[in-house]
Design a protein around this motif. Structure first.
Motif, PDB file in Angstrom:
ATOM      1  N   LEU A 103       0.826  -1.213   0.000  1.00  0.00           N
ATOM      2  CA  LEU A 103       0.000   0.000   0.000  1.00  0.00           C
ATOM      3  C   LEU A 103       0.864   1.269   0.000  1.00  0.00           C
ATOM      4  O   LEU A 103       0.563   2.242  -0.711  1.00  0.00           O
TER       5      LEU A 103
ATOM      6  N   LEU B  26      -9.465   3.291   0.561  1.00  0.00           N
ATOM      7  CA  LEU B  26      -9.370   1.881   0.171  1.00  0.00           C
ATOM      8  C   LEU B  26     -10.790   1.378  -0.076  1.00  0.00           C
ATOM      9  O   LEU B  26     -11.605   1.331   0.863  1.00  0.00           O
TER      10      LEU B  26
ATOM     11  N   TYR C 228      -4.717  -5.436  11.012  1.00  0.00           N
ATOM     12  CA  TYR C 228      -4.873  -3.990  10.782  1.00  0.00           C
ATOM     13  C   TYR C 228      -3.636  -3.199  11.188  1.00  0.00           C
ATOM     14  O   TYR C 228      -2.791  -3.693  11.935  1.00  0.00           O
TER      15      TYR C 228
ATOM     16  N   GLU D 246       1.882  -1.592  12.133  1.00  0.00           N
ATOM     17  CA  GLU D 246       1.130  -2.382  11.150  1.00  0.00           C
ATOM     18  C   GLU D 246       1.033  -3.842  11.591  1.00  0.00           C
ATOM     19  O   GLU D 246       2.043  -4.500  11.839  1.00  0.00           O
ATOM     20  N   LYS D 247      -0.182  -4.321  11.687  1.00  0.00           N
ATOM     21  CA  LYS D 247      -0.498  -5.725  11.945  1.00  0.00           C
ATOM     22  C   LYS D 247       0.283  -6.354  13.108  1.00  0.00           C
ATOM     23  O   LYS D 247       0.960  -7.372  12.941  1.00  0.00           O
TER      24      LYS D 247
ATOM     25  N   ILE E 165      -6.930   1.159  12.177  1.00  0.00           N
ATOM     26  CA  ILE E 165      -7.086   2.121  11.086  1.00  0.00           C
ATOM     27  C   ILE E 165      -8.004   1.507  10.042  1.00  0.00           C
ATOM     28  O   ILE E 165      -7.774   0.391   9.566  1.00  0.00           O
ATOM     29  N   VAL E 166      -9.055   2.237   9.689  1.00  0.00           N
ATOM     30  CA  VAL E 166      -9.927   1.856   8.585  1.00  0.00           C
ATOM     31  C   VAL E 166      -9.338   2.531   7.333  1.00  0.00           C
ATOM     32  O   VAL E 166      -8.583   3.488   7.455  1.00  0.00           O
ATOM     33  N   GLY E 167      -9.674   2.054   6.162  1.00  0.00           N
ATOM     34  CA  GLY E 167      -9.013   2.545   4.950  1.00  0.00           C
ATOM     35  C   GLY E 167      -9.419   3.932   4.482  1.00  0.00           C
ATOM     36  O   GLY E 167      -9.832   4.120   3.328  1.00  0.00           O
TER      37      GLY E 167
ATOM     38  N   TYR F  55      -7.758   7.965   4.893  1.00  0.00           N
ATOM     39  CA  TYR F  55      -6.643   8.743   5.420  1.00  0.00           C
ATOM     40  C   TYR F  55      -6.686  10.153   4.849  1.00  0.00           C
ATOM     41  O   TYR F  55      -7.034  10.332   3.674  1.00  0.00           O
TER      42      TYR F  55
ATOM     43  N   GLN G 168       4.805  -0.494   3.775  1.00  0.00           N
ATOM     44  CA  GLN G 168       3.567  -0.200   4.494  1.00  0.00           C
ATOM     45  C   GLN G 168       3.390   1.306   4.663  1.00  0.00           C
ATOM     46  O   GLN G 168       4.307   2.007   5.104  1.00  0.00           O
TER      47      GLN G 168
ATOM     48  N   THR H  37       1.550   2.579   6.913  1.00  0.00           N
ATOM     49  CA  THR H  37       1.566   2.799   8.363  1.00  0.00           C
ATOM     50  C   THR H  37       2.971   3.142   8.866  1.00  0.00           C
ATOM     51  O   THR H  37       3.139   4.018   9.718  1.00  0.00           O
TER      52      THR H  37
ATOM     53  N   ARG I 215     -18.795  -0.558   9.122  1.00  0.00           N
ATOM     54  CA  ARG I 215     -17.756  -0.797   8.123  1.00  0.00           C
ATOM     55  C   ARG I 215     -17.784  -2.267   7.718  1.00  0.00           C
ATOM     56  O   ARG I 215     -17.852  -3.165   8.568  1.00  0.00           O
TER      57      ARG I 215
HETATM   58  C1  G1P Z   1      -4.494  -1.907   5.006  1.00  0.00           C
HETATM   59  C2  G1P Z   1      -3.565  -1.099   5.909  1.00  0.00           C
HETATM   60  C3  G1P Z   1      -3.960  -1.289   7.365  1.00  0.00           C
HETATM   61  C4  G1P Z   1      -5.419  -0.933   7.572  1.00  0.00           C
HETATM   62  C5  G1P Z   1      -6.299  -1.751   6.594  1.00  0.00           C
HETATM   63  C6  G1P Z   1      -7.746  -1.295   6.678  1.00  0.00           C
HETATM   64  O1  G1P Z   1      -4.248  -3.282   5.230  1.00  0.00           O
HETATM   65  O2  G1P Z   1      -2.221  -1.511   5.687  1.00  0.00           O
HETATM   66  O3  G1P Z   1      -3.150  -0.472   8.184  1.00  0.00           O
HETATM   67  O4  G1P Z   1      -5.795  -1.181   8.913  1.00  0.00           O
HETATM   68  O5  G1P Z   1      -5.855  -1.596   5.237  1.00  0.00           O
HETATM   69  O6  G1P Z   1      -8.548  -2.097   5.874  1.00  0.00           O
HETATM   70  P1  G1P Z   1      -4.710  -4.431   4.201  1.00  0.00           P
HETATM   71  O7  G1P Z   1      -6.155  -4.679   4.496  1.00  0.00           O
HETATM   72  O8  G1P Z   1      -4.492  -3.899   2.826  1.00  0.00           O
HETATM   73  O9  G1P Z   1      -3.851  -5.611   4.522  1.00  0.00           O
END
Ligand code: G1P
Length: 290
Positions: free
Chosen positions: A111, A131, A171, A191-192, A204-206, A208, A230, A232, A253
């Motif tokens: 991302l 996203l 997330y 991140e995760k 974090i929801v997608g 920003y 990442q 993040t 969501r």
């Molecule tokens: C991405 C971001 C993550 C966020 C998430 C939300 O992760 O990297 O920080 O919490 O979207 O949907 P992904 O879902 O692409 O793995």
């Protein structure tokens, strides 16, 4: 303070979780009821005042470009047949000349890399990232809510929601500081993380709103979680540079990157519709009773 006029839509992902449906169809074109996922994200951005729409795409994604373009034969046919509602829907989805740009990511490096690919179109303005997988059903568009928080506080704003502790590894998770109603000061992001290492269960929801300096950090970023660049990790480097807030989202969501989340979204959006809601409710009751 500069207004948020530009939005980046990372749409380069392969959509492997929806194969074989996504072999020849971009996952962002999968419909929730009768509208592709990406159109919901574009509508939300529009409602938040976004004027420039930047899609970071990849191979096999041209259906997205076609979707937001003219389609003369279809429009002509709808006009001739007097299908006004359908014509309005088709026209309403279009993006205007000069309002839209498509950039190829070329390599699926994560991302953060997708966002960085748009750096020359962002220049020195704050921008939004949406996203499309994260579909939010709410009275007020989430990005509009965030733009209002940005206009009040400046800096960076991300959308937040609480998740079960065991799900933190799915997330980006924030380290929250002071909070005031739905606004949460952000002191750190990771991140995760495994649940044992997570600083909270606020994910974090997608959505920003970011300052353009994140592009510099992304340009020199190394791979992080999942061996991907990442977003993040680069946002973490901006903590302390200026205001950095999270806004707890209102509404529901749906994780449309997962099969169950996608199906649940379709059901929820259809049930909320005047034209088909009641009929679907009856059909679902029949299925569940058997
Ligand atoms: C991405 C971001 C993550 C966020 C998430 C939300 O992760 O990297 O920080 O919490 O979207 O949907 P992904 O879902 O692409 O793995």
């Amino acid at each position: 303070m500069k207004p948020v006029r530009k939005a980046i839509f990372p749409v380069g992902g392969l959509g492997t979780r929806f194969l074989p449906a996504t072999k020849a169809l971009p996952k962002e074109m999968l419909p929730v009821v009768d509208k592709p996922l990406i159109e919901y994200a574009v509508e939300e951005a529009r409602a938040a005042g976004i004027e420039e729409f930047i899609f970071v795409t990849g191979r096999g994604k041209t259906a997205i470009e076609d979707h937001f373009d003219n389609h003369y034969e279809l429009e002509q046919t709808l006009r001739e047949r007097g299908k006004r509602l359908e014509l309005d829907q088709v026209n309403g989805a279009k993006l205007q000349p000069g309002q839209v740009a498509y950039i190829r990511q070329m390599e699926p490096l994560g991302l953060g890399h997708a966002v960085w690919c748009a750096r020359n179109l962002i220049n020195d303005e704050p921008f939004a990232v949406l996203l499309a997988d994260d579909l939010i059903q709410s009275d007020k568009p989430t990005l509009l809510d965030m733009v209002e928080a940005y206009e009040e506080h400046g800096g960076n704003v991300v959308s937040l929601m609480e998740v079960p502790d065991r799900h933190t590894s799915r997330y980006g998770i924030v380290d929250p500081g002071l909070s005031n109603d739905r606004l949460v000061e952000i002191r750190g992001l990771v991140e995760k993380p495994d649940p044992a290492d997570a600083p909270s269960n606020l994910a974090i929801v997608g959505r920003y709103i970011l300052q353009p300096s994140v592009m510099d950090y992304l340009g020199s970023a190394e791979s992080g979680a999942g061996n991907e660049i990442q977003l993040t990790d680069s946002m973490m480097k901006m903590v302390g540079e200026g205001p950095f807030n999270g806004l707890r989202l209102e509404g529901t969501r749906f994780d449309c990157g997962s099969k169950v989340g996608f199906l649940a979204a379709g059901v929820a959006y259809a049930l909320a519709r005047d034209d088909i809601g009641a009929e679907l409710h009856a059909a679902l009751s029949d299925i569940l009773d058997n």
